[in-house]
Design a protein around this motif. Sequence first.
Motif, PDB file in Angstrom:
ATOM      1  N   THR A 285       0.827  -0.894  -0.440  1.00 53.27           N
ATOM      2  CA  THR A 285       0.209  -0.509  -0.300  1.00 53.27           C
ATOM      3  C   THR A 285       1.010   1.327   0.171  1.00 53.27           C
ATOM      4  OG1 THR A 285      -1.711  -1.677   1.309  1.00 53.27           O
ATOM      5  CG2 THR A 285      -2.012   0.775   1.402  1.00 53.27           C
ATOM      6  N   GLU A 286       1.930   1.346   1.100  1.00 50.79           N
ATOM      7  CA  GLU A 286       2.730   2.100   0.980  1.00 50.79           C
ATOM      8  C   GLU A 286       3.402   2.747  -0.487  1.00 50.79           C
ATOM      9  OE1 GLU A 286       2.868   0.716   5.123  1.00 50.79           O
ATOM     10  OE2 GLU A 286       2.625   0.143   2.966  1.00 50.79           O
ATOM     11  N   LEU A 287       3.041   2.257  -1.657  1.00 47.99           N
ATOM     12  CA  LEU A 287       3.803   1.555  -2.434  1.00 47.99           C
ATOM     13  C   LEU A 287       3.226   1.627  -3.716  1.00 47.99           C
ATOM     14  CD1 LEU A 287       7.118  -0.180  -2.303  1.00 47.99           C
ATOM     15  CD2 LEU A 287       7.348   1.678  -2.172  1.00 47.99           C
ATOM     16  N   GLY A 288       2.084   2.081  -3.477  1.00 54.23           N
ATOM     17  CA  GLY A 288       0.604   2.876  -4.313  1.00 54.23           C
ATOM     18  C   GLY A 288       0.513   1.839  -4.503  1.00 54.23           C
ATOM     19  N   GLY A 289       0.268  -0.161  -4.275  1.00 50.20           N
ATOM     20  CA  GLY A 289      -0.362  -0.880  -4.922  1.00 50.20           C
ATOM     21  C   GLY A 289       0.001  -2.159  -4.930  1.00 50.20           C
ATOM     22  N   SER A 290      -0.565  -3.045  -6.153  1.00 49.47           N
ATOM     23  CA  SER A 290       0.568  -3.930  -6.641  1.00 49.47           C
ATOM     24  C   SER A 290       1.286  -3.240  -7.555  1.00 49.47           C
ATOM     25  CB  SER A 290      -1.207  -5.222  -7.928  1.00 49.47           C
ATOM     26  OG  SER A 290      -1.769  -5.602  -6.608  1.00 49.47           O
ATOM     27  N   PHE A 291       2.517  -3.851  -7.668  1.00 45.92           N
ATOM     28  CA  PHE A 291       3.893  -4.047  -8.987  1.00 45.92           C
ATOM     29  C   PHE A 291       3.583  -4.837  -9.395  1.00 45.92           C
ATOM     30  CE2 PHE A 291       5.551  -3.339  -4.475  1.00 45.92           C
ATOM     31  CZ  PHE A 291       7.092  -4.396  -4.580  1.00 45.92           C
ATOM     32  N   THR A 292       4.081  -6.206  -9.247  1.00 46.83           N
ATOM     33  CA  THR A 292       3.960  -8.014  -9.892  1.00 46.83           C
ATOM     34  C   THR A 292       3.507  -8.038 -10.667  1.00 46.83           C
ATOM     35  OG1 THR A 292       4.041  -9.276  -8.143  1.00 46.83           O
ATOM     36  CG2 THR A 292       6.412  -7.666  -8.289  1.00 46.83           C
ATOM     37  N   ILE A 293       3.690  -8.946 -11.734  1.00 50.79           N
ATOM     38  CA  ILE A 293       2.673 -10.329 -11.921  1.00 50.79           C
ATOM     39  C   ILE A 293       3.289 -10.935 -11.923  1.00 50.79           C
ATOM     40  CG2 ILE A 293       2.032  -8.637 -14.000  1.00 50.79           C
ATOM     41  CD1 ILE A 293      -0.440 -10.886 -12.583  1.00 50.79           C
ATOM     42  N   LEU A 323      13.955  -4.514  -0.788  1.00 51.87           N
ATOM     43  CA  LEU A 323      14.070  -2.619  -0.794  1.00 51.87           C
ATOM     44  C   LEU A 323      13.279  -2.022  -2.566  1.00 51.87           C
ATOM     45  CD1 LEU A 323      17.561  -1.646   0.200  1.00 51.87           C
ATOM     46  CD2 LEU A 323      15.222  -2.195   1.890  1.00 51.87           C
ATOM     47  N   VAL A 324      12.754  -1.524  -2.292  1.00 56.89           N
ATOM     48  CA  VAL A 324      11.340  -1.211  -3.133  1.00 56.89           C
ATOM     49  C   VAL A 324      11.442   0.682  -3.298  1.00 56.89           C
ATOM     50  CG1 VAL A 324       9.339  -1.539  -4.808  1.00 56.89           C
ATOM     51  CG2 VAL A 324       9.891  -3.066  -3.459  1.00 56.89           C
ATOM     52  N   GLN A 325      12.603   0.909  -5.065  1.00 54.56           N
ATOM     53  CA  GLN A 325      11.975   2.105  -5.125  1.00 54.56           C
ATOM     54  C   GLN A 325      10.922   2.217  -6.319  1.00 54.56           C
ATOM     55  OE1 GLN A 325      15.073   4.258  -4.604  1.00 54.56           O
ATOM     56  NE2 GLN A 325      13.565   6.011  -4.193  1.00 54.56           N
ATOM     57  N   SER A 326       9.844   3.753  -6.182  1.00 57.45           N
ATOM     58  CA  SER A 326       8.486   3.247  -6.760  1.00 57.45           C
ATOM     59  C   SER A 326       8.298   4.859  -7.057  1.00 57.45           C
ATOM     60  CB  SER A 326       7.504   2.618  -6.160  1.00 57.45           C
ATOM     61  OG  SER A 326       6.433   3.392  -7.012  1.00 57.45           O
ATOM     62  N   PRO A 327       8.209   4.739  -8.398  1.00 57.16           N
ATOM     63  CA  PRO A 327       7.398   6.548  -8.274  1.00 57.16           C
ATOM     64  C   PRO A 327       5.879   6.639  -8.033  1.00 57.16           C
ATOM     65  CG  PRO A 327       7.549   5.517 -10.527  1.00 57.16           C
ATOM     66  CD  PRO A 327       8.110   3.939  -9.297  1.00 57.16           C
ATOM     67  N   TYR A 328       5.506   5.771  -7.517  1.00 56.75           N
ATOM     68  CA  TYR A 328       3.892   6.043  -7.077  1.00 56.75           C
ATOM     69  C   TYR A 328       3.551   5.641  -5.847  1.00 56.75           C
ATOM     70  CZ  TYR A 328       3.814   3.515 -12.107  1.00 56.75           C
ATOM     71  OH  TYR A 328       3.876   3.361 -13.041  1.00 56.75           O
ATOM     72  N   MET A 329       5.211   5.985  -4.920  1.00 58.96           N
ATOM     73  CA  MET A 329       5.283   6.245  -3.433  1.00 58.96           C
ATOM     74  C   MET A 329       4.000   7.160  -3.001  1.00 58.96           C
ATOM     75  SD  MET A 329       8.504   6.694  -0.530  1.00 58.96           S
ATOM     76  CE  MET A 329       8.607   5.128  -1.124  1.00 58.96           C
ATOM     77  N   ALA A 330       3.328   6.716  -1.854  1.00 59.90           N
ATOM     78  CA  ALA A 330       2.244   7.311  -1.019  1.00 59.90           C
ATOM     79  C   ALA A 330       2.742   8.455  -0.691  1.00 59.90           C
ATOM     80  CB  ALA A 330       1.681   6.817   0.349  1.00 59.90           C
ATOM     81  N   LEU A 331       2.429   9.557  -0.221  1.00 56.90           N
ATOM     82  CA  LEU A 331       2.744  10.625   0.773  1.00 56.90           C
ATOM     83  C   LEU A 331       3.731  10.439   1.680  1.00 56.90           C
ATOM     84  CD1 LEU A 331      -0.052  13.035  -0.019  1.00 56.90           C
ATOM     85  CD2 LEU A 331       2.347  12.503  -1.276  1.00 56.90           C
ATOM     86  N   GLY A 332       2.849   9.299   2.524  1.00 55.43           N
ATOM     87  CA  GLY A 332       3.033   8.856   3.955  1.00 55.43           C
ATOM     88  C   GLY A 332       2.522   9.155   5.022  1.00 55.43           C
ATOM     89  N   TYR A 333       2.893   8.875   6.033  1.00 53.80           N
ATOM     90  CA  TYR A 333       1.768   8.079   7.165  1.00 53.80           C
ATOM     91  C   TYR A 333       1.274   9.662   8.015  1.00 53.80           C
ATOM     92  CZ  TYR A 333       4.088   3.909   6.737  1.00 53.80           C
ATOM     93  OH  TYR A 333       5.097   2.277   6.638  1.00 53.80           O
ATOM     94  N   LEU A 334      -0.359   8.976   8.031  1.00 51.74           N
ATOM     95  CA  LEU A 334      -0.166  10.681   9.645  1.00 51.74           C
ATOM     96  C   LEU A 334       0.339  10.116  10.640  1.00 51.74           C
ATOM     97  CD1 LEU A 334      -4.376   9.643   9.074  1.00 51.74           C
ATOM     98  CD2 LEU A 334      -3.307  11.223   7.933  1.00 51.74           C
ATOM     99  N   ALA A 335       0.304  11.425  10.427  1.00 52.53           N
ATOM    100  CA  ALA A 335       0.835  11.935  12.240  1.00 52.53           C
ATOM    101  C   ALA A 335      -0.169  12.220  13.291  1.00 52.53           C
ATOM    102  CB  ALA A 335       2.146  12.705  11.829  1.00 52.53           C
ATOM    103  N   GLU A 336       0.553  12.716  14.455  1.00 50.54           N
ATOM    104  CA  GLU A 336      -0.040  13.199  15.367  1.00 50.54           C
ATOM    105  C   GLU A 336      -0.614  14.443  15.736  1.00 50.54           C
ATOM    106  OE1 GLU A 336      -1.215  11.918  18.332  1.00 50.54           O
ATOM    107  OE2 GLU A 336      -0.102   9.895  18.274  1.00 50.54           O
TER     108      GLU A 336
END
Length: 472
Positions: A285-293, A323-336
């Motif tokens: 999820t942190e990388l956008g979703g599925s990236f292999t098939i 380790l994965v480098q993806s252009p579709y990475m999420a913005l980040g995690y919700l913070a306090e």
Amino acid sequence: MPSTRYEFFANLFLHGEDSPFLLLDGDKTIHYSEFFERAVRLLNHLVRQGARHGDRVIIGLENRPEYLELILALALGGMTACPVDPAVSVVQLDKAKRVANATMAITSYDQLAYALDTSIPDCVHQGGMSDPFLVVFSSGTTGAPKGIVQSLENFFAAAKAFAGAVGLQPGQVTLHNWPMFYNAGLFNLFACPLLSGGVIAVGKRFAAKNLGDFWADLARFRPDSLYLSPTMAATLAKTYRFFSADLEPLQRARIISTSSILYPAIKEEFLRVLGAPLLPCFGITELGGSFTIGDADSGPFSVGKVMADVGVQIDDQADGELLVQSPYMALGYLAEGGGIDYFDRRQPFRTGDLGHVRDGELYISGRKKDSIKKGGEMINLAEVEDMVHATQLCEECYAVGKPDLFWGETYDVFFVPPAGGNAQAIKDELSRLFNASLPQSQRPDQIHAVSEVPRTSSGKPIKRLISYEVAQ
């Protein structure tokens, strides 16, 4: 990609206005242009209720076509959808609202209405494609759930790339039988068909107690693509003898396995009983979703080939962590306080999964927490679980690591007996299996029978909680 949300979605929905988008019960169809108009009308209703660009909206609703229209309405308005399991308690719902700093919670379809006004509200033109679009609360299978914040641009770009990798074509039908609050329910089963000009058949949500609905939906919609978790696949293979279902609709479909590790034993049994191959895929999820098939010939524990624009590497200094480098990475995690702890996009993402690459395919052998070091020897618990699955002695089996004063780490095995099964007899059989197949240093510390396995709302086992059932 277009710079405005309206341009992006108008290109998707209005160019194919006469094409079917949703197939519903009773031979009802919602076309692309009709779906778009309903989302605009729904957005106008939300604006009149006080919703504004930048708001976060908790969604706690059961599967219905209107759910997907609500997702589009919020995306158009520049609001962030925060889906949660509709079965959560009031306390859990309040916690989600507080963590997300949400301004609105929609927990009943009675809160929704379709305004007569079909004009485009001002909020559609505020902000851009890089704005937050979705907060996915992670499953929490190995730790506390996290709120993962994804941008609209990256979410849909990832879906377009994955749809292309899978080979989805315009007009092809994808069966939607997953929870719509789950990431796969929005990424694989909504965004991917949409980006490929496909059709979504809105079926009944998969449930082990209502498997007849699954077979009926297959016969009714005859999908070109469908997704099954390994648990779903194992359930269908074990119960098929109780149904007089035609296998042809299943065998003609592209069946993709997602959500967790596809054990070789489950893959082989599904093919043997139902005559259909399972295609593995892998996503985070942190990388956008599925990236292999993968394909029908993918080897044991392979998740297939990695998409061209995603880079993977294996950290041998961290026991083979992926380790994965993806252009579709999420913005980040919700913070306090509702802020965002942004990811460092310059660094590869540490997945916590163990893997290796061979002949152009990625192999995943489990989570780091699913591998233990017992007396200096690495033991892959996924391989232990697959060994048990191959015997078909039990409904489910999980190996769970634990600290040990002498060995450093060891593990227990937990299994769910089949209905009417003799738990002690199965335990004895498993003990003989381990004694015959594993050196003493790799055998489990204890074997436990449990009546059920605690799960997340999306059906994933929560392995860190299984031992609590034994203690109760």
